[in-house]
Design a protein around this motif. Structure first.
Motif, PDB file in Angstrom:
ATOM      1  N   LEU A  49       0.809  -1.222   0.000  1.00 21.57           N
ATOM      2  CA  LEU A  49       0.000   0.000   0.000  1.00 21.57           C
ATOM      3  C   LEU A  49       0.839   1.267   0.000  1.00 21.57           C
ATOM      4  CD1 LEU A  49      -2.717  -1.051   2.621  1.00 21.57           C
ATOM      5  CD2 LEU A  49      -2.871  -1.165   0.118  1.00 21.57           C
ATOM      6  N   ASP A  50       2.149   1.117   0.086  1.00 18.65           N
ATOM      7  CA  ASP A  50       3.059   2.267   0.149  1.00 18.65           C
ATOM      8  C   ASP A  50       2.622   3.234   1.243  1.00 18.65           C
ATOM      9  OD1 ASP A  50       5.251   3.815  -0.551  1.00 18.65           O
ATOM     10  OD2 ASP A  50       4.144   4.955  -2.074  1.00 18.65           O
ATOM     11  N   ASP A  51       2.400   2.653   2.440  1.00 20.39           N
ATOM     12  CA  ASP A  51       1.867   3.437   3.554  1.00 20.39           C
ATOM     13  C   ASP A  51       2.722   3.167   4.790  1.00 20.39           C
ATOM     14  OD1 ASP A  51       0.440   4.614   5.610  1.00 20.39           O
ATOM     15  OD2 ASP A  51      -1.511   4.017   4.814  1.00 20.39           O
ATOM     16  N   PRO A  52       3.424   4.181   5.301  1.00 20.39           N
ATOM     17  CA  PRO A  52       4.333   3.963   6.433  1.00 20.39           C
ATOM     18  C   PRO A  52       3.637   3.611   7.739  1.00 20.39           C
ATOM     19  CG  PRO A  52       4.188   6.303   5.898  1.00 20.39           C
ATOM     20  CD  PRO A  52       3.489   5.571   4.802  1.00 20.39           C
ATOM     21  N   VAL A  53       2.303   3.836   7.841  1.00 24.77           N
ATOM     22  CA  VAL A  53       1.619   3.479   9.083  1.00 24.77           C
ATOM     23  C   VAL A  53       1.710   1.981   9.349  1.00 24.77           C
ATOM     24  CG1 VAL A  53      -0.696   3.043   8.162  1.00 24.77           C
ATOM     25  CG2 VAL A  53      -0.434   3.991  10.454  1.00 24.77           C
ATOM     26  N   PHE A  54       1.927   1.204   8.281  1.00 19.80           N
ATOM     27  CA  PHE A  54       2.004  -0.250   8.429  1.00 19.80           C
ATOM     28  C   PHE A  54       3.431  -0.747   8.655  1.00 19.80           C
ATOM     29  CE2 PHE A  54      -1.945   0.311   5.904  1.00 19.80           C
ATOM     30  CZ  PHE A  54      -2.821  -0.195   6.844  1.00 19.80           C
ATOM     31  N   ALA A  55       4.405   0.156   8.645  1.00 25.57           N
ATOM     32  CA  ALA A  55       5.789  -0.236   8.897  1.00 25.57           C
ATOM     33  C   ALA A  55       6.109  -0.078  10.384  1.00 25.57           C
ATOM     34  CB  ALA A  55       6.742   0.605   8.052  1.00 25.57           C
ATOM     35  N   ARG A  56       5.161  -0.405  11.234  1.00 30.93           N
ATOM     36  CA  ARG A  56       5.284  -0.265  12.679  1.00 30.93           C
ATOM     37  C   ARG A  56       5.251  -1.647  13.320  1.00 30.93           C
ATOM     38  NH1 ARG A  56       5.903   4.218  10.677  1.00 30.93           N
ATOM     39  NH2 ARG A  56       4.669   6.103  11.096  1.00 30.93           N
ATOM     40  N   PRO A  57       5.758  -1.784  14.550  1.00 33.08           N
ATOM     41  CA  PRO A  57       5.758  -3.095  15.213  1.00 33.08           C
ATOM     42  C   PRO A  57       4.436  -3.433  15.895  1.00 33.08           C
ATOM     43  CG  PRO A  57       6.929  -1.494  16.552  1.00 33.08           C
ATOM     44  CD  PRO A  57       6.561  -0.792  15.286  1.00 33.08           C
ATOM     45  N   SER A  58       3.388  -2.625  15.671  1.00 35.37           N
ATOM     46  CA  SER A  58       2.055  -2.955  16.159  1.00 35.37           C
ATOM     47  C   SER A  58       1.041  -2.299  15.230  1.00 35.37           C
ATOM     48  CB  SER A  58       1.835  -2.467  17.600  1.00 35.37           C
ATOM     49  OG  SER A  58       1.502  -1.100  17.625  1.00 35.37           O
ATOM     50  N   LEU A  59      -0.222  -2.747  15.354  1.00 33.03           N
ATOM     51  CA  LEU A  59      -1.286  -2.197  14.526  1.00 33.03           C
ATOM     52  C   LEU A  59      -1.935  -0.960  15.137  1.00 33.03           C
ATOM     53  CD1 LEU A  59      -3.011  -5.561  13.563  1.00 33.03           C
ATOM     54  CD2 LEU A  59      -1.908  -3.991  11.949  1.00 33.03           C
ATOM     55  N   ASN A  60      -1.487  -0.539  16.310  1.00 33.92           N
ATOM     56  CA  ASN A  60      -2.185   0.507  17.047  1.00 33.92           C
ATOM     57  C   ASN A  60      -2.390   1.788  16.259  1.00 33.92           C
ATOM     58  OD1 ASN A  60      -1.278  -1.472  19.022  1.00 33.92           O
ATOM     59  ND2 ASN A  60      -1.878  -0.004  20.591  1.00 33.92           N
ATOM     60  N   GLU A  61      -1.349   2.248  15.576  1.00 34.27           N
ATOM     61  CA  GLU A  61      -1.474   3.526  14.864  1.00 34.27           C
ATOM     62  C   GLU A  61      -2.523   3.443  13.769  1.00 34.27           C
ATOM     63  OE1 GLU A  61       1.339   6.654  12.362  1.00 34.27           O
ATOM     64  OE2 GLU A  61       2.280   5.285  13.807  1.00 34.27           O
ATOM     65  N   PHE A  62      -2.574   2.322  13.065  1.00 33.70           N
ATOM     66  CA  PHE A  62      -3.604   2.140  12.042  1.00 33.70           C
ATOM     67  C   PHE A  62      -4.987   2.034  12.676  1.00 33.70           C
ATOM     68  CE2 PHE A  62      -6.150  -1.179   9.766  1.00 33.70           C
ATOM     69  CZ  PHE A  62      -6.600  -0.355   8.743  1.00 33.70           C
ATOM     70  N   LEU A  63      -5.120   1.255  13.754  1.00 32.66           N
ATOM     71  CA  LEU A  63      -6.426   1.078  14.383  1.00 32.66           C
ATOM     72  C   LEU A  63      -6.991   2.408  14.868  1.00 32.66           C
ATOM     73  CD1 LEU A  63      -6.098  -2.223  16.455  1.00 32.66           C
ATOM     74  CD2 LEU A  63      -6.584  -1.893  14.028  1.00 32.66           C
ATOM     75  N   ALA A  64      -6.129   3.304  15.312  1.00 34.86           N
ATOM     76  CA  ALA A  64      -6.580   4.584  15.843  1.00 34.86           C
ATOM     77  C   ALA A  64      -7.179   5.494  14.769  1.00 34.86           C
ATOM     78  CB  ALA A  64      -5.422   5.302  16.536  1.00 34.86           C
ATOM     79  N   THR A  65      -6.973   5.170  13.492  1.00 36.36           N
ATOM     80  CA  THR A  65      -7.476   6.033  12.422  1.00 36.36           C
ATOM     81  C   THR A  65      -8.982   5.918  12.234  1.00 36.36           C
ATOM     82  OG1 THR A  65      -6.999   4.363  10.729  1.00 36.36           O
ATOM     83  CG2 THR A  65      -5.280   5.986  11.181  1.00 36.36           C
TER      84      THR A  65
END
Length: 397
Positions: A49-65
């Motif tokens: 997806l070329d999206d840096p939110v998914f280059a994290r060690p947890s899903l939290n940042e994405f879930l918060a959206t």
């Protein structure tokens, strides 16, 4: 109708394009990052997806959206996996499942465990209070629960060290200290909050899907002898807090539309803030294996309280929720003996030990035992939606 994909998926896979559960994985030589499981592969979301939110060690940042972003991302992923023109772009972001390491999907903020199965609560009451009413007077008026320990929620596959603590044998005058002798499992279903709620603002039943992102499997390991001695008057503590295992995949609520069913009848009618708003009972079929042998198949559709009611009750006093909050259903047990979700029930307090196929008997867990819980749910076109597994092996104290 099942979605067609250009992927070469195993026949009858429970991880088709209608599922797309989210997790966190590490490719060989790479850092942890978010992915979705499809067939026997994991799709690297940051790459696809070329999206840096998914280059994290947890899903939290994405879930918060929030809900809109969750829905848009799912639609985008479905398009990538069903449009042949996207194949060159996506194939390079696919990793064989056997070549990656899986981690906790979220950084757990708070953990709450409920007691929502009428059959389980009735069984426990009959085992421990045979001369009294099995259900406590409040049970059918509110989803009973307790706040657990988020720091000991562990990923599937993490070994579970047998806990030690105080226990009081029935014939003893005083407690003794030592390893638990009545170590048990609890087959449960967990729900992960994506969008939190502020302090002082209860979450109505109707807003459940605006806050909860997805569903996982939980084994809430329990030291029954420690628990029995400590729980009066404040409830579970050290008998529960040593480990709670969760599966690595979060199945989005959007993947479970075909699993939604009407909840069972309630008598008496719950108070208005707990009134149902939409069918949020889920038709999940669980399976519990002890050392590879199926010992139980608990049905989640029979749960008295739904996950939407649990969230409403959890917040009705104004308690806030946060991204990454995990709350679990409590032990899932059906009406038949082979549908009980704990050894406590399967062996009726240890008095009627299980006999496994190799002739070995079990009242409670022994060192070296391995427990695996799996589940599936109905999907479109006769498909099954898979949840993966949550597993753990018992190590000596």
């Amino acid at each position: 109708m099942a979605l067609e994909t250009w992927l070469d998926l195993p026949e009858d896979t429970p991880f088709g394009v209608a599922n797309l559960p989210y997790g966190v994985f590490s490719p060989r030589g790479g850092p942890p990052r978010a992915g979705v499981r499809v067939g026997n592969h994991v799709l690297d979301l940051a790459a696809a997806l070329d999206d840096p939110v998914f280059a994290r060690p947890s899903l939290n940042e994405f879930l918060a959206t929030g809900r809109q972003r969750w829905t848009e991302t799912r639609a985008r992923l479905t398009g990538l996996l069903t449009d042949e023109r996207e194949r060159p772009r996506v194939e390079g972001a696919l990793h064989p499942l056997a070549e990656v390491s899986l981690h906790l999907p979220v950084e757990v903020a708070d953990y709450v465990d409920f007691y929502a199965s009428e059959q389980h609560a009735t069984n426990v009451g009959r085992i421990f209070r045979p001369d009294s009413e099995p259900l406590t007077p409040n049970w059918k008026h509110l989803p009973i629960g307790y706040h657990g320990r988020s720091g000991t929620v562990v990923a599937s596959g993490t070994p579970v060290v047998r806990p030690s603590g105080q226990r009081k044998p029935p014939d003893a005058d005083a407690p003794v200290f030592g390893p638990s002798r009545r170590l048990d499992i609890e087959a449960e279903v967990g729900f992960v909050v994506g969008t939190g709620s502020p302090l002082g603002s209860p979450v109505p039943v109707k807003d459940f899907a605006e806050h909860v992102f997805g569903v996982c499997l939980v084994n809430d390991w329990s030291a029954r002898d420690l628990q029995a001695w400590e729980y009066v008057p404040l409830g579970p503590f050290l008998g529960k807090s040593f480990a709670t295992s969760v599966s690595p995949w979060l199945v989005p609520l959007d993947a479970l539309e075909h699993a939604r069913v009407a909840p069972p009848p309630r008598d008496p009618e719950p108070l208005p803030y707990l009134a149902d708003a939409g069918d949020w009972a889920l038709d999940l079929a669980l399976e519990v294996r002890l050392n590879g042998e199926v010992v139980s198949r608990p049905p989640f559709a029979t749960m008295y309280w739904t996950a939407a009611q649990m969230l409403a009750h959890l917040t009705i006093n104004g308690a806030s929720t946060r991204t990454g909050d995990l709350y679990a259903s409590g032990t899932v047990s059906g009406p038949e003996r082979d549908q009980f979700g704990s050894l406590l029930e399967l062996t009726w307090g240890g008095r009627e030990p299980l006999t496994l196929a190799d002739g070995v008997t079990r009242g409670f867990l022994e060192d070296g035992d391995e427990v695996t819980i799996t589940a599936t749910a109905p999907g479109p076109g006769g498909e099954r939606i898979g949840f993966g597994e949550v597993t753990g092996r018992i190590l000596p104290a």
